[in-house]
Write an enzyme that holds these catalytic residues in place. Structure first.
Site, short mmCIF file in Angstrom:
data_model
loop_
_atom_site.label_atom_id
_atom_site.label_comp_id
_atom_site.label_asym_id
_atom_site.label_seq_id
_atom_site.Cartn_x
_atom_site.Cartn_y
_atom_site.Cartn_z
N ALA A 12 16.42 56.59 127.63
CA ALA A 12 15.96 55.37 127.56
C ALA A 12 14.38 55.12 127.57
O ALA A 12 13.71 55.64 127.94
CB ALA A 12 17.10 54.07 128.45
N ASN A 13 14.12 53.43 128.00
CA ASN A 13 12.68 53.65 128.49
C ASN A 13 13.01 52.09 129.33
O ASN A 13 13.63 51.53 129.04
CB ASN A 13 11.69 53.73 127.48
N ARG A 14 11.90 51.82 129.85
CA ARG A 14 11.04 50.94 130.73
C ARG A 14 11.20 49.81 130.48
O ARG A 14 10.56 48.06 130.71
CB ARG A 14 10.36 51.43 131.39
N ALA A 62 10.52 49.09 121.96
CA ALA A 62 10.32 50.21 122.27
C ALA A 62 11.29 51.55 121.53
O ALA A 62 12.18 51.40 122.43
CB ALA A 62 9.97 49.98 124.30
#
Ligand code: CTP
Length: 406
Positions: A212-214, A278
């Site tokens: 995942a990402n932030r 994102a």
């Protein structure tokens, strides 16, 4: 739209002041009623005579001008208008407004007015980038002042490039029209279908782990909310986030990039598509069916495959391509250059670029400073809340859909 609108134009002291003469002409062509205040520094660049000849009106220059005090008075000058436009807004003028100074006619009028103020900053790029100017721009945005530009481009000083060029007169006219359009048409996107992607995607490694990402989804969700307030019919396709669903949006919740692409394609046609998600660039080629256990063979190996680029796929479609396709660019360096390159590579119409370096606090934070890259150039907006960014973007979209130059 500007017919009989009263506009008070404050011309500050910058080389861009010559463009304000054209601005006056454009506003008069549209039937606006102009009054002009020329600052002392402004005198160095254009003369009161040339300004009044083009404006067809006496120019106000001095706080203690007995004639203008007798005729109008600075308080009436500040109030008897529908809008105050400052073009060029120099670094010094912005600092004065931010600090509440009132030592000449321009700053006094700006402090005394109860009407919306639109600033068209113009200055050397280093002055615009300077922390003090950015601080002032942020403060002015928080105080409710509106901005148009500054744009990127060649400066009067040869060889100097960057952000600091005053917006072109027609862009300023469009921004003024946008401000007037707002109260009259508080639902400028009524009848339009706006599709928004938001949040991160989760790409499974096994049933319990994922890549995942932030991304928090705050900016994408704020955009969906602003589109709803602007009267649009909104489809929000979101990856996993900890945010409430914006009331009234058609929600489609997804996990992976592939699911997101499918959901977007299923939701077409749309008038506007905004890709704020994102999206993970890669997914695991063969996610394990069961939880991967630690064993003696060491750390597990897995190969990654590239995810479909949702933005590029939609932007390059022939059938059902939304009229306005907007992408985001999250960068940590050379923000504008990368964003321009992304605009070309992905085939979208606009890119909203932001600096997501850890020190900016944008990722997960509530504020954002963006550059809007269009086919026509770059606008750098001062730092503001993600909600304000979303509202300003909706205003720009409404103007674009109404046929203004993009
Ligand atoms: N995007 C997308 N699908 C992907 C990757 C990105 O739709 N698989 C969209 C994002 O929603 C965003 C834009 O493309 O609107 C830019 O994404 P970003 O991750 O910043 O750029 P990349 O394409 O990943 O390029 P790079 O990694 O070189 O920065």
């Amino acid at each position: 739209m500007l017919k009989d609108k009263r506009i008070l134009l404050v011309i500050g002291g910058g080389i861009a002041a010559y463009k304000s003469l054209d601005l006056i002409r454009r506003l008069r062509e549209r039937g606006a009623k102009l009054r002009v205040v020329l600052t002392k520094a402004g005198h160095e660049f254009v003369t009161p005579l040339s300004v009044s000849a083009i404006a067809g009106e006496q120019v106000f220059t001095d706080l203690f001008d007995t004639r203008s005090e007798f005729d109008v008075g600075h308080i009436r000058l500040a109030r008897d208008t529908d809008i105050v436009v400052v073009a060029p807004a120099t670094a010094d003028l912005m600092a004065k407004i931010a600090g509440g100074h009132a030592d000449d006619l321009a700053s006094t009028v700006l402090l005394a007015t109860d009407k919306p103020i639109l600033l068209a900053p113009a200055m050397n790029p280093r002055m615009w980038d300077n922390k003090a100017t950015q601080r002032n721009a942020t403060q002015l945005g928080a105080d409710g002042l509106r901005f148009v530009g500054p744009n990127e481009g060649e400066m009067a000083e040869s060889g100097e490039g960057g952000v600091g060029r005053m917006a072109e007169p027609l862009e300023i006219v469009a921004a003024i029209e946008g401000l007037f359009a707002k109260p009259a048409a508080s639902r400028p996107l009524a009848g339009k279908h706006v599709l928004v992607t938001s949040g991160p995607t989760h790409e499974p490694i096994d049933p319990v782990r994922y890549i995942a990402n932030r991304s928090s989804g705050k900016q994408g969700h704020a955009i969906a909310a602003a589109a709803l307030s602007a009267g649009a019919d909104v489809t929000l396709i979101s990856g996993p986030v900890h945010l409430p669903d914006p009331a009234g949006a058609r929600m489609i919740k997804v996990e992976t990039a592939r699911e997101m692409l499918q959901a977007v394609e299923k939701s077409l046609p749309a008038d506007v598509a905004i890709f704020a998600a994102a999206v993970a660039d890669w997914s695991v080629a063969k996610p394990a069916a069961q939880k991967t256990k630690k064993d003696k063979s060491g750390a597990p190996q897995f190969s990654l495959v590239e995810n479909p680029d949702i933005l590029a796929t939609i932007a390059r479609r022939n059938a059902e391509r939304p009229g306005l396709v907007i992408g985001f660019a999250a960068e940590t360096e050379n923000v504008i250059e990368h964003a321009k390159e992304k605009l070309r590579r992905k085939g979208c119409d606009w890119i909203v670029a932001n600096d997501v370096s850890p020190q900016t606090g944008v990722m997960g934070g509530d504020r954002n400073a963006i550059h809007l890259v269009t086919g026509k150039g770059v606008e750098s907006w001062p730092q503001q809340t993600k909600t304000q960014v979303a509202q300003a973007l909706m205003a720009r979209i409404a103007t674009a859909l109404a046929g203004a130059p993009r």
